[in-house]
Design a protein around this motif. Structure first.
Motif: not given
Length: 91
Positions: A37-43, A16-20, A48-53, A45-46
């Motif tokens: 939900a957009m908030q779920t995907l935003t979470n 899902a994050v890659k699809k962004i 992933a950016n912090k190296g935690k996904l 994404h965040n």
């Protein structure tokens, strides 16, 4: 009325994050396409950016191990402080 909590696999979250990126960074459009939900995907994404996904190229297992150890040490410290406070009250 209870709301059913949906759970997603680590692979789904990573994809899902890659699809962004495929949607030119548009999180809203990606969330609509995936039916989440957009908030779920935003979470995600965040995270992933912090190296935690898990499953993303940014994921850092060493970082996660350090964060888990930090959480454990904070819990241990809190217990020790509470024990100290109880002993001080008695003495």
């Amino acid at each position: 009325m209870t709301k059913k909590v949906r759970t997603y696999s680590d692979e789904f979250k990573a994809e899902a994050v890659k699809k962004i990126a495929d949607n030119n960074g548009n999180i809203s459009a990606t969330a609509k396409q995936l039916g989440i939900a957009m908030q779920t995907l935003t979470n995600w994404h965040n995270k992933a950016n912090k190296g935690k996904l898990i499953g993303t190229k940014e994921y850092d297992p060493e970082l996660m191990a350090i964060l888990e150890e930090n959480k454990r040490l904070k819990r241990d410290l809190k217990v020790a402080q509470e024990e100290r406070d109880i002993l001080n009250e008695k003495g």
